[in-house]
Motif scaffolding. Structure first.
Motif, PDB file in Angstrom:
ATOM      1  N   ALA A  23      -6.070  -1.350  -2.933  1.00  0.00           N
ATOM      2  CA  ALA A  23      -6.713  -1.748  -4.187  1.00  0.00           C
ATOM      3  C   ALA A  23      -6.566  -3.250  -4.434  1.00  0.00           C
ATOM      4  O   ALA A  23      -5.654  -3.894  -3.896  1.00  0.00           O
ATOM      5  N   PRO A  24      -7.445  -3.792  -5.277  1.00  0.00           N
ATOM      6  CA  PRO A  24      -7.245  -5.177  -5.708  1.00  0.00           C
ATOM      7  C   PRO A  24      -6.023  -5.259  -6.616  1.00  0.00           C
ATOM      8  O   PRO A  24      -5.894  -4.454  -7.531  1.00  0.00           O
ATOM      9  N   MET A  25      -5.128  -6.191  -6.326  1.00  0.00           N
ATOM     10  CA  MET A  25      -3.957  -6.409  -7.188  1.00  0.00           C
ATOM     11  C   MET A  25      -3.675  -7.901  -7.286  1.00  0.00           C
ATOM     12  O   MET A  25      -3.348  -8.532  -6.280  1.00  0.00           O
ATOM     13  N   VAL A  26      -3.814  -8.436  -8.500  1.00  0.00           N
ATOM     14  CA  VAL A  26      -3.505  -9.838  -8.722  1.00  0.00           C
ATOM     15  C   VAL A  26      -2.062 -10.099  -8.298  1.00  0.00           C
ATOM     16  O   VAL A  26      -1.188  -9.251  -8.524  1.00  0.00           O
ATOM     17  N   ARG A  27      -1.832 -11.196  -7.644  1.00  0.00           N
ATOM     18  CA  ARG A  27      -0.533 -11.625  -7.108  1.00  0.00           C
ATOM     19  C   ARG A  27      -0.105 -10.871  -5.859  1.00  0.00           C
ATOM     20  O   ARG A  27       0.782 -11.309  -5.157  1.00  0.00           O
ATOM     21  N   LEU A 242     -11.703   7.513  -5.402  1.00  0.00           N
ATOM     22  CA  LEU A 242     -10.687   7.907  -6.400  1.00  0.00           C
ATOM     23  C   LEU A 242      -9.573   6.877  -6.456  1.00  0.00           C
ATOM     24  O   LEU A 242      -9.125   6.394  -5.421  1.00  0.00           O
ATOM     25  N   ASN A 243      -9.070   6.611  -7.666  1.00  0.00           N
ATOM     26  CA  ASN A 243      -7.920   5.713  -7.795  1.00  0.00           C
ATOM     27  C   ASN A 243      -7.021   6.178  -8.934  1.00  0.00           C
ATOM     28  O   ASN A 243      -7.500   6.521 -10.004  1.00  0.00           O
ATOM     29  N   GLY A 244      -5.710   6.179  -8.686  1.00  0.00           N
ATOM     30  CA  GLY A 244      -4.727   6.471  -9.722  1.00  0.00           C
ATOM     31  C   GLY A 244      -3.678   7.486  -9.295  1.00  0.00           C
ATOM     32  O   GLY A 244      -4.000   8.645  -9.006  1.00  0.00           O
ATOM     33  N   LEU A 266      -5.510   2.931  -3.220  1.00  0.00           N
ATOM     34  CA  LEU A 266      -4.108   2.939  -3.644  1.00  0.00           C
ATOM     35  C   LEU A 266      -3.677   1.534  -4.068  1.00  0.00           C
ATOM     36  O   LEU A 266      -3.885   0.573  -3.321  1.00  0.00           O
ATOM     37  N   ALA A 267      -3.048   1.445  -5.246  1.00  0.00           N
ATOM     38  CA  ALA A 267      -2.498   0.154  -5.682  1.00  0.00           C
ATOM     39  C   ALA A 267      -0.976   0.233  -5.607  1.00  0.00           C
ATOM     40  O   ALA A 267      -0.379  -0.101  -4.579  1.00  0.00           O
ATOM     41  N   ARG A 268      -0.317   0.730  -6.653  1.00  0.00           N
ATOM     42  CA  ARG A 268       1.151   0.751  -6.639  1.00  0.00           C
ATOM     43  C   ARG A 268       1.762   1.573  -5.504  1.00  0.00           C
ATOM     44  O   ARG A 268       2.747   1.130  -4.909  1.00  0.00           O
ATOM     45  N   LYS A 326       7.658 -13.435  -3.178  1.00  0.00           N
ATOM     46  CA  LYS A 326       8.848 -12.957  -3.900  1.00  0.00           C
ATOM     47  C   LYS A 326       8.479 -11.820  -4.849  1.00  0.00           C
ATOM     48  O   LYS A 326       9.193 -10.831  -4.968  1.00  0.00           O
ATOM     49  N   TYR A 327       7.346 -11.969  -5.512  1.00  0.00           N
ATOM     50  CA  TYR A 327       6.887 -10.914  -6.429  1.00  0.00           C
ATOM     51  C   TYR A 327       6.710  -9.595  -5.673  1.00  0.00           C
ATOM     52  O   TYR A 327       7.211  -8.543  -6.100  1.00  0.00           O
ATOM     53  N   VAL A 328       6.015  -9.657  -4.536  1.00  0.00           N
ATOM     54  CA  VAL A 328       5.746  -8.423  -3.781  1.00  0.00           C
ATOM     55  C   VAL A 328       7.046  -7.826  -3.243  1.00  0.00           C
ATOM     56  O   VAL A 328       7.257  -6.607  -3.334  1.00  0.00           O
TER      57      VAL A 328
HETATM   58  C1  FNR Z   1      -3.646  -4.039 -10.645  1.00  0.00           C
HETATM   59  N1  FNR Z   1      -4.927  -3.523 -10.884  1.00  0.00           N
HETATM   60  C2  FNR Z   1      -6.030  -4.338 -10.688  1.00  0.00           C
HETATM   61  N2  FNR Z   1      -7.298  -3.809 -10.770  1.00  0.00           N
HETATM   62  C3  FNR Z   1      -8.378  -4.567 -10.483  1.00  0.00           C
HETATM   63  O1  FNR Z   1      -9.503  -4.063 -10.531  1.00  0.00           O
HETATM   64  N3  FNR Z   1      -8.228  -5.887 -10.142  1.00  0.00           N
HETATM   65  C4  FNR Z   1      -7.006  -6.487 -10.051  1.00  0.00           C
HETATM   66  O2  FNR Z   1      -6.909  -7.669  -9.694  1.00  0.00           O
HETATM   67  C5  FNR Z   1      -5.862  -5.703 -10.373  1.00  0.00           C
HETATM   68  N4  FNR Z   1      -4.596  -6.240 -10.338  1.00  0.00           N
HETATM   69  C6  FNR Z   1      -3.485  -5.434 -10.387  1.00  0.00           C
HETATM   70  C7  FNR Z   1      -2.209  -5.951 -10.140  1.00  0.00           C
HETATM   71  C8  FNR Z   1      -1.106  -5.111 -10.089  1.00  0.00           C
HETATM   72  C9  FNR Z   1       0.251  -5.682  -9.764  1.00  0.00           C
HETATM   73  C10 FNR Z   1      -1.265  -3.719 -10.332  1.00  0.00           C
HETATM   74  C11 FNR Z   1      -0.084  -2.773 -10.267  1.00  0.00           C
HETATM   75  C12 FNR Z   1      -2.511  -3.210 -10.622  1.00  0.00           C
HETATM   76  C13 FNR Z   1      -5.133  -2.074 -11.097  1.00  0.00           C
HETATM   77  C14 FNR Z   1      -5.117  -1.318  -9.761  1.00  0.00           C
HETATM   78  O3  FNR Z   1      -6.103  -1.771  -8.870  1.00  0.00           O
HETATM   79  C15 FNR Z   1      -5.278   0.201  -9.968  1.00  0.00           C
HETATM   80  O4  FNR Z   1      -6.524   0.458 -10.527  1.00  0.00           O
HETATM   81  C16 FNR Z   1      -4.191   0.811 -10.863  1.00  0.00           C
HETATM   82  O5  FNR Z   1      -2.919   0.255 -10.596  1.00  0.00           O
HETATM   83  C17 FNR Z   1      -4.113   2.337 -10.683  1.00  0.00           C
HETATM   84  O6  FNR Z   1      -3.876   2.668  -9.329  1.00  0.00           O
HETATM   85  P1  FNR Z   1      -2.422   3.118  -8.780  1.00  0.00           P
HETATM   86  O7  FNR Z   1      -1.493   1.975  -9.014  1.00  0.00           O
HETATM   87  O8  FNR Z   1      -2.010   4.312  -9.553  1.00  0.00           O
HETATM   88  O9  FNR Z   1      -2.698   3.416  -7.322  1.00  0.00           O
END
Ligand code: FNR
Length: 383
Positions: A23-27, A242-244, A266-268, A326-328
């Motif tokens: 999934a996209p995740m900032v940082r 699906l996501n979550g 998958l994100a987290r 470091k964050y990751v």
């Molecule tokens: C995110 N999420 C997120 N979503 C998105 O569309 N763009 C983004 O840049 C981010 N950034 C981001 C950073 C971090 C650290 C987290 C934990 C989450 C949301 C993410 O993509 C996802 O939709 C949710 O976290 C739910 O999925 P999980 O974590 O249950 O697999």
């Protein structure tokens, strides 16, 4: 990344169908985590959200040393004072997006943060030749996004979102997708997806929470199941992802079977143990009653020390930003409770008793790698 002879929808089907996606995740979702995920078997990776203006204020440069394409902030976006300080400290101009054109070929989606088609188009056009698709962030509930008409604000402004989708669709030759959240009611969500598909979206990922939901609360998987089943039975015609809260291989397989979704994101779960992307061999059928080996105690999962060490090697290879690394690493080390109360991949025992504080006090990659016994002269390519 050109795809001759195929329609854009056929290309999108190839990209998203039957895929397990980072999934996209900032940082977090910058190139070190993306390449780590791919090395473990992830099929498709998203960049972190990068706002349209952040892309258009860069120069695209080929990095000879790293063999990457870098989008580097233009010099004239900084004041003279800041530039002087950067020169004095020998700081390079910040790299907003780094891509490995070989490794990420056919596997990379750029997620754009945008609220306006006239800002989205130049940014998307600028990266279109280096990525396989453009995804519009329609879910971020943060004030910065929503006040700029971006992220979750787009869930309340369908005409604006459709304008962005249609503009990108008409002007680009790669797929355009949207990542959304659940709306107040299931039929409303289905109608919303139908409208953006009609406007030209080639794929949709649905995060099973509503915009106001806390990220710590359990995802609404029953609602997500119902929405995806409705979409699939209405022959929506585009891949649905699906996501979550998909924390185990069992979660992934069960939710896909139940919903008929095309893929999972998958994100987290991927941040806490990226080796979740390691799949069982395709011909291996789980023995009844032994499904848990695809769960938290799956033999496929690597222990966290291995994952952190691998992540550091990928960070060295791509010269990732120390703050993000470091964050990751801290996220990987933290044994967070999932919303369902389970603590995945317990217990975490680090080989040398490394602790979060060792990571926090590290100021350089050398120090960080020393904590983890990782040689700074080896990279995934040379090792
Ligand atoms: C995110 N999420 C997120 N979503 C998105 O569309 N763009 C983004 O840049 C981010 N950034 C981001 C950073 C971090 C650290 C987290 C934990 C989450 C949301 C993410 O993509 C996802 O939709 C949710 O976290 C739910 O999925 P999980 O974590 O249950 O697999």
């Amino acid at each position: 990344h050109s795809s001759t002879g195929k329609s854009i929808q056929e290309r999108a089907n190839e990209l998203f169908q039957n895929k397990e996606i980072l999934a996209p995740m900032v940082r977090a979702s910058s190139i070190p985590l993306r390449s780590l995920a791919l090395s473990y078997g992830c099929d498709l990776v998203y960049t972190e959200e990068i706002i349209d203006r952040a892309i258009t204020s860069t120069d695209r440069i080929y990095n000879e040393k790293l063999k990457t394409i870098d989008y580097v902030k233009k010099k004239d976006t900084f004041s003279k004072k800041v530039l002087k300080r950067m020169e004095k400290n020998n700081e390079p101009l910040p790299c907003v997006l780094r891509i490995d054109p070989e490794l990420e070929k056919d596997k990379l989606i750029y997620q754009i943060g945008t609220g306006e088609s006239n800002l989205a188009l130049p940014a998307a056009t600028m990266v279109a030749n280096d990525v396989d698709g453009i995804d519009i962030n329609c879910g971020c509930p943060k004030k910065f996004s929503v006040s700029g008409g971006m992220g979750a604000a787009l869930l309340e402004d369908l005409p604006r979102l459709c304008d962005i989708v249609t503009t990108l669709r008409r002007n680009l030759s790669i797929p355009v997708s949207c990542k959304i959240r659940l709306l107040k009611d299931d039929q409303q969500t289905v109608d919303f997806v139908s409208a953006i598909v009609k406007a030209g979206a080639n794929s949709v990922a649905i995060h099973g929470r509503e915009p106001g939901d806390e990220s710590q609360m359990a995802a609404k998987l029953d609602r997500l199941t119902n929405v995806v089943q409705l979409l699939k039975s209405s022959s929506i015609g585009v891949p649905v992802i699906l996501n979550g809260d998909l924390y185990t291989r069992n979660d992934i397989v069960n939710m896909r079977n139940k919903t008929g979704a095309d893929g999972v994101m998958l994100a987290r779960p991927a941040l806490y143990n990226t080796s979740i992307f390691r799949k069982p061999p395709v011909d291996e059928v789980p023995i009844e009653g032994e499904e848990t080996r695809y769960g938290f105690d799956s033999k496929l999962l690597f222990d966290k020390t291995t994952v952190v060490q691998d992540y550091l090697r990928h960070s060295l290879r791509y010269e990732g930003h120390i703050k993000n690394i470091k964050y990751v690493v801290c996220e990987m080390m933290t044994n967070r409770r999932t919303p369902t109360g389970l603590t995945p991949w317990m217990p975490i025992q680090f080989s040398k008793g490394q602790c979060i504080n060792d990571v926090c006090v590290s100021k350089t990659m050398d120090q960080l790698c020393k904590v983890w016994d990782v040689s700074t002269s080896l990279t995934p390519q040379s090792s």
